[in-house]
Each structure stands twice: as structure tokens, then as C-alpha cells.
Design a protein around this motif. Structure first.
Motif, PDB file in Angstrom:
ATOM      1  N   ASN A  42      -4.109 -13.162   4.674  1.00  0.00           N
ATOM      2  CA  ASN A  42      -3.728 -11.832   4.505  1.00  0.00           C
ATOM      3  C   ASN A  42      -3.146 -11.032   5.827  1.00  0.00           C
ATOM      4  N   THR A  50       6.612  -4.810   5.300  1.00  0.00           N
ATOM      5  CA  THR A  50       7.487  -4.110   4.363  1.00  0.00           C
ATOM      6  C   THR A  50       8.681  -5.291   4.336  1.00  0.00           C
ATOM      7  N   LEU A  76       4.927  -3.219  -8.173  1.00  0.00           N
ATOM      8  CA  LEU A  76       5.043  -3.381  -6.719  1.00  0.00           C
ATOM      9  C   LEU A  76       4.594  -2.369  -5.895  1.00  0.00           C
ATOM     10  N   THR A  77       4.139  -2.229  -4.887  1.00  0.00           N
ATOM     11  CA  THR A  77       3.553  -1.261  -4.044  1.00  0.00           C
ATOM     12  C   THR A  77       4.779  -0.743  -2.996  1.00  0.00           C
ATOM     13  N   LEU A  87       9.163  -2.257   0.142  1.00  0.00           N
ATOM     14  CA  LEU A  87       7.989  -2.473  -0.721  1.00  0.00           C
ATOM     15  C   LEU A  87       7.175  -3.379   0.078  1.00  0.00           C
ATOM     16  N   ASP A  88       5.809  -3.291  -0.071  1.00  0.00           N
ATOM     17  CA  ASP A  88       4.767  -3.783   0.337  1.00  0.00           C
ATOM     18  C   ASP A  88       4.828  -5.267   0.349  1.00  0.00           C
ATOM     19  N   GLN A  90       2.698  -7.643   0.817  1.00  0.00           N
ATOM     20  CA  GLN A  90       1.391  -8.488  -0.030  1.00  0.00           C
ATOM     21  C   GLN A  90       1.480  -8.112  -1.334  1.00  0.00           C
ATOM     22  N   SER A  91       1.993  -7.249  -1.844  1.00  0.00           N
ATOM     23  CA  SER A  91       2.033  -6.845  -3.290  1.00  0.00           C
ATOM     24  C   SER A  91       3.233  -7.727  -3.783  1.00  0.00           C
ATOM     25  N   LEU A  94       1.743 -11.254  -3.887  1.00  0.00           N
ATOM     26  CA  LEU A  94       0.647 -11.218  -5.286  1.00  0.00           C
ATOM     27  C   LEU A  94       1.504 -11.505  -6.426  1.00  0.00           C
ATOM     28  N   VAL A  95       2.698 -10.555  -6.765  1.00  0.00           N
ATOM     29  CA  VAL A  95       3.296 -10.818  -8.057  1.00  0.00           C
ATOM     30  C   VAL A  95       3.886 -11.975  -7.964  1.00  0.00           C
ATOM     31  N   TRP A 116       1.715  -6.731 -15.206  1.00  0.00           N
ATOM     32  CA  TRP A 116       1.022  -5.265 -15.375  1.00  0.00           C
ATOM     33  C   TRP A 116      -0.598  -5.751 -15.987  1.00  0.00           C
ATOM     34  N   LEU A 119      -2.544  -7.880 -13.341  1.00  0.00           N
ATOM     35  CA  LEU A 119      -2.995  -7.199 -12.147  1.00  0.00           C
ATOM     36  C   LEU A 119      -3.791  -6.064 -12.442  1.00  0.00           C
TER      37      LEU A 119
END
Length: 156
Positions: A42, A50, A76-77, A87-88, A90-91, A94-95, A116, A119
Motif C-alpha cells: 500500500n 496519482t 475510480l477515485t 486518478l488515485d 490505489q483505486s 484495486l479495480v 461497482w 467494490l
């Protein structure tokens, strides 16, 4: 930095992070080593911070338009909207796991809805009150409101 160079750098980061995650998943959930390994992965992602939508699109195997739509929908964050959308990472990571899993199952259409749902399910599973409820159930605490019949159906 060119798109190709940035994509290669982020793809390499994802590969390293996933190697650490693979090792962590071999350990029991309550093992301190697992926790440390996941914290390292992480932190590596957080250091990147980003990612541009065009790079995320390449990593996810989607069009940039789709990535922007997913960001607008909250899948997506978004880390930054102006002066340009970022975009983040980490998101996106994960996606990427979810998209890869869905594609391995042969699902390539309506990915937005399925991602969605997954998540949302994961978010519920991480809620402290939900975790406590599961633990209470495992300990046999609480009361049965409607006992099950021998065939497994709830009584009315």
C-alpha cells in the motif's frame, strides 16, 4: 514523461506490488507478517500517488472514455480534477484486480455494474460494525428470530 514510459513505470510498480500481495495472501489473515507485507504494498502505491486516465485505461484494458466515465461514477477515485484529471493509483490497482478476475470468468460486458457491486460488497465487509456482527454470530451470540425448518426454509 511520455505515455509509454509512464505506463511501463506504473505497470512495473503494479507487478512488484502484486508479487508482495501474492506472498501476503499465503499467510493467515491475523499473521503480523501479512499485515506488514500489505502495508508495504500500500505504501508503494501511495508513493506513486496519482495516475493519468490514459495510463489507467491502458492498465485496465479499457478506453480512456470508459475510465473517465468510471471516475465520474465513483468507481475510480479522483485525486484531482483541475487543471487536469488525475486518478488515485490505489483505486486503479484495486479495480485492476477486479477487472482481471471478471475477465478470467469470461465477463467482458457491463463491467461497470459488476465492478461497482464488488467494490460495494468489499466496503460492507470492511465496516467495523459488520465485522463485529459476524464475530458475534460465530460465537453463537444473539437470538434466532425465525428458526429454520429441517428443509432449510425459515418458518413463518
Amino acid at each position: 514523461m511520455t505515455i509509454a514510459v509512464e505506463e511501463k513505470r506504473v505497470r512495473s510498480l503494479f507487478d512488484r506490488v502484486e508479487a508482495v500481495e501474492d506472498v501476503a495472501r499465503t499467510l493467515p489473515e491475523n499473521d503480523e507478517r501479512r499485515v506488514k507485507l500489505l502495508a508495504v504494498s500500500n505504501a508503494a502505491l501511495a508513493d506513486e500517488g496519482t495516475i493519468r486516465p490514459v495510463i489507467a485505461a491502458r492498465l485496465l484494458g479499457l478506453s480512456e472514455k470508459t475510465v473517465r466515465a468510471w471516475a465520474a461514477q465513483g468507481v475510480l477515485t479522483v485525486a484531482q480534477r483541475a487543471p487536469r484529471l488525475l486518478l488515485d493509483v490505489q483505486s486503479v490497482h484495486l479495480v485492476s484486480h477486479i477487472v482481471r478476475e471478471l475477465r478470467a470468468l469470461g465477463k467482458d460486458r457491463d463491467l461497470l455494474d459488476e465492478v461497482w457491486r464488488r467494490l460495494s460488497d468489499a466496503a460492507v465487509l470492511e465496516r467495523p460494525d459488520h465485522k463485529e456482527s459476524i464475530e458475534q454470530m460465530r460465537r453463537g451470540e444473539g437470538r434466532v428470530l425465525r428458526p429454520l425448518h429441517p428443509n432449510g426454509a425459515a418458518s413463518h
